[in-house]
Design an enzyme around this catalytic site. Structure first.
Site, PDB file in Angstrom:
ATOM      1  N   ARG A 213      10.735  -2.129  27.262  1.00 57.31           N
ATOM      2  CA  ARG A 213      11.907  -3.016  27.299  1.00 57.31           C
ATOM      3  C   ARG A 213      11.416  -4.331  26.821  1.00 57.31           C
ATOM      4  NH1 ARG A 213      13.221   0.087  32.266  1.00 57.31           N
ATOM      5  NH2 ARG A 213      11.970  -0.911  33.573  1.00 57.31           N
ATOM      6  N   PHE A 229      21.544   7.184  26.712  1.00 58.55           N
ATOM      7  CA  PHE A 229      21.105   7.487  27.976  1.00 58.55           C
ATOM      8  C   PHE A 229      20.744   6.246  28.881  1.00 58.55           C
ATOM      9  CE2 PHE A 229      20.099  10.851  25.518  1.00 58.55           C
ATOM     10  CZ  PHE A 229      20.374  12.103  25.990  1.00 58.55           C
ATOM     11  N   ASP A 251      26.059   6.301  28.561  1.00 60.89           N
ATOM     12  CA  ASP A 251      25.750   7.305  29.500  1.00 60.89           C
ATOM     13  C   ASP A 251      26.774   8.154  30.018  1.00 60.89           C
ATOM     14  OD1 ASP A 251      22.855   7.025  31.123  1.00 60.89           O
ATOM     15  OD2 ASP A 251      24.356   8.038  32.577  1.00 60.89           O
ATOM     16  N   SER A 252      26.213   9.308  30.779  1.00 57.40           N
ATOM     17  CA  SER A 252      27.500  10.111  31.321  1.00 57.40           C
ATOM     18  C   SER A 252      27.713   9.705  32.725  1.00 57.40           C
ATOM     19  CB  SER A 252      26.750  11.532  31.362  1.00 57.40           C
ATOM     20  OG  SER A 252      25.678  11.610  31.888  1.00 57.40           O
ATOM     21  N   CYS A 338       9.996  12.002  28.233  1.00 52.07           N
ATOM     22  CA  CYS A 338       9.345  11.998  29.529  1.00 52.07           C
ATOM     23  C   CYS A 338       9.110  13.103  30.134  1.00 52.07           C
ATOM     24  CB  CYS A 338      10.209  11.110  30.728  1.00 52.07           C
ATOM     25  SG  CYS A 338      11.824  11.676  30.908  1.00 52.07           S
TER      26      CYS A 338
END
Length: 398
Positions: A213, A229, A251-252, A338
Site C-alpha cells: 500500500r 477486490f 468489491d462484492s 495470496c
C-alpha cells in the site's frame, strides 16, 4: 490445564528424518512408523528410526501434519517458552514498523517459532488464531504469556476459521481477556482504519499488504486508480493520500465499501474522488470500458488446496487478462495471489499467459510480497503465501 510434561512419541520410518534435520517444522503422517502415548497429549517427541531424538513439537494425531516441530527434544515447552518467543517477535516488530502504526502482525506462526499461532494487533485488541491441535491443548499457557506481556489489550481467540476444521478443533470465537468489541480502530502509517472483529475476513484487516500500500501511494500521484477486490479500501486511501486523480473501488461486499466510505471521511481525504461499486469483480471488468493508470488486483485466495491449483491458475489468468484490458498504455499493474498453493513461479507464468491473451506488452518491474512483520522461516517455504508483481504496460503488442 493440559500437562505439558506428558508427551507422545513419534518414530519415523527409516530415511524420513532428513527434512527434520534440515529444519522443516512439519512431520507428515506418511513419514511416521509408529506412535506411542495418549492421543490427548499436546506435545510429541520426534524420534528417528535409529533412536535419535530429533525434537519436540505440537501433536495432531488426527491430522495429515502429525507434528509441528518447536525446539530440540530437551526443551521445556511451558509459559516461559511462549513468553520468550513472543518477546523476541515483539522486539523485532518495534525495530521495523513505520511510524504511526498500531495495526500489524504481532506473531507469525512458523516464522516466529511457534507453528499454528498467528496474532494480529489492532490498537488495544489482539486477534489470535490457533490452528494446531497440540497448541489448542496448551492454549492456557500460551494465552497466560500473551496477556502478561500485553495486559492493556483485549484478546479475541478467533476460532471460527476453516483451518481449525482440519485439526478437528471447535470453531467458536471467544474473548479470553478484556472487553468484547465489534470493531477495533488503529493506525497504519498515519492513516486511520477499522478492523472488523465480528464476521470480518481473516483477522479483520489485511496487515500483510502494508508495504505494498505504501508503494501504491508513491505511484498514485496524478493517476486514475482502479482498486479491485477493494475490501475496506486501504489501497485506495493510500492512493488518495498520494494524489490520485480518482479511485474506483470494486468489491462484492457492500458493508466493506461502507467501511471504506467512513474511513475516507475519517482520514479527511477527498471523498469526491472516490467511486464505490458493489459488484462481482469478474463481471464488472467484463462490462467496464474505462482505462486506468494504476490497477490494483488483490483477490481472496482462489486455491486453498493443491487439488484446486489448476482451476485457480485459470481463474488468475482470466482475472489478470481482464485487468490488463483496463490498463492504459504506460499504466502500472499491482497484482497479487495470496493462495499458498500457487507457487511464485506459477503466478509469473499466469501473468505471461494473461499478457499474451490481452495482447499487452507487459514489463515486470518488481516482485511484491508480504510486509516484514510476516517473517517466513527459511526452512518452511509454505509460509510464503503472498506473492505479487508490479508491472508496467508498454501498450498493445500489435
Amino acid at each position: 490445564m493440559t500437562s505439558l510434561r506428558s508427551r507422545a512419541r513419534i518414530t519415523l520410518l527409516p530415511g524420513r528424518e532428513k527434512p527434520v534435520l534440515d529444519g522443516h517444522p512439519w512431520v507428515f503422517s506418511g513419514s511416521v512408523a509408529s506412535e506411542e502415548g495418549t492421543p490427548e497429549a499436546a506435545l510429541a517427541e520426534i524420534v528417528a528410526a535409529d533412536g535419535r531424538r530429533l525434537g519436540v513439537g505440537f501433536y495432531s494425531p488426527g491430522s495429515r501434519i502429525r507434528v509441528r516441530r518447536l525446539a530440540p527434544a530437551e526443551t521445556q515447552i511451558d509459559r516461559d517458552f511462549f513468553t520468550r518467543r513472543l518477546t523476541e517477535a515483539a522486539r523485532w516488530r518495534e525495530a521495523m514498523l513505520p511510524p504511526a502504526t498500531t495495526g500489524y502482525r504481532l506473531f507469525n506462526a512458523e516464522g516466529d517459532g511457534v507453528p499454528g499461532w498467528t496474532i494480529d494487533r489492532f490498537g488495544s485488541v489482539l486477534v489470535s488464531q490457533i490452528t494446531a491441535a497440540g497448541l489448542e491443548r496448551c492454549r492456557d499457557e500460551a494465552y497466560e504469556a500473551l496477556i502478561a506481556l500485553w495486559p492493556e489489550c483485549s484478546v479475541l481467540h478467533l476460532g471460527d476459521i476453516a483451518a481449525r476444521k482440519e485439526e478437528k478443533l471447535p470453531r467458536k470465537n471467544e474473548w479470553v481477556a478484556g472487553e468484547p468489541a465489534v470493531e477495533a480502530p488503529f493506525e497504519e502509517s498515519g492513516l486511520s482504519f477499522i478492523a472488523e472483529l465480528a464476521g470480518g475476513q481473516k483477522t479483520g484487516f489485511y496487515c500483510d499488504q502494508r508495504e505494498n500500500r505504501r508503494r501504491a501511494e508513491t505511484l498514485a500521484g496524478g493517476r486514475r486508480v482502479l482498486d479491485l477486490f477493494a475490501h475496506s479500501g486501504a489501497f485506495s486511501q493510500y492512493s488518495l493520500r498520494g494524489g490520485a486523480v480518482s479511485v474506483t473501488l470494486v468489491d462484492s461486499a457492500a458493508r466493506l465499501l461502507e467501511i471504506a466510505r467512513r474511513e475516507v471521511l475519517a482520514n479527511r481525504l477527498d471523498a469526491e474522488k472516490a467511486t464505490y461499486v458493489v459488484a462481482d469483480v469478474f463481471e464488472d471488468l467484463r462490462a467496464r470500458t474505462e482505462e486506468y493508470d494504476l490497477v490494483i488486483c488483490d483477490p481472496p485466495p482462489l486455491a486453498r488446496r493443491r487439488d484446486q491449483v489448476e482451476k485457480a491458475a485459470r481463474a488468475y489468468k482470466d482475472l489478470n487478462r481482464l485487468a490488463l484490458g483496463r490498463l492504459a498504455p504506460g499504466g502500472a499493474l499491482m497484482t497479487f495471489s495470496c493462495s499458498g498453493a500457487i507457487a511464485a513461479k506459477l503466478f509469473r507464468q499466469v501473468l505471461f499467459a494473461a499478457a499474451v491473451e490481452a495482447r499487452v506488452d507487459l514489463a515486470l518491474v518488481a516482485p511484491l510480497a508480504a510486509a516484514p512483520d510476516h517473517p517466513v522461516s527459511v526452512f518452511h517455504p509454505q509460509g510464503e503465501y503472498l506473492k505479487g508483481w508490479l508491472a508496467v504496460s508498454r501498450g498493445a503488442t500489435g
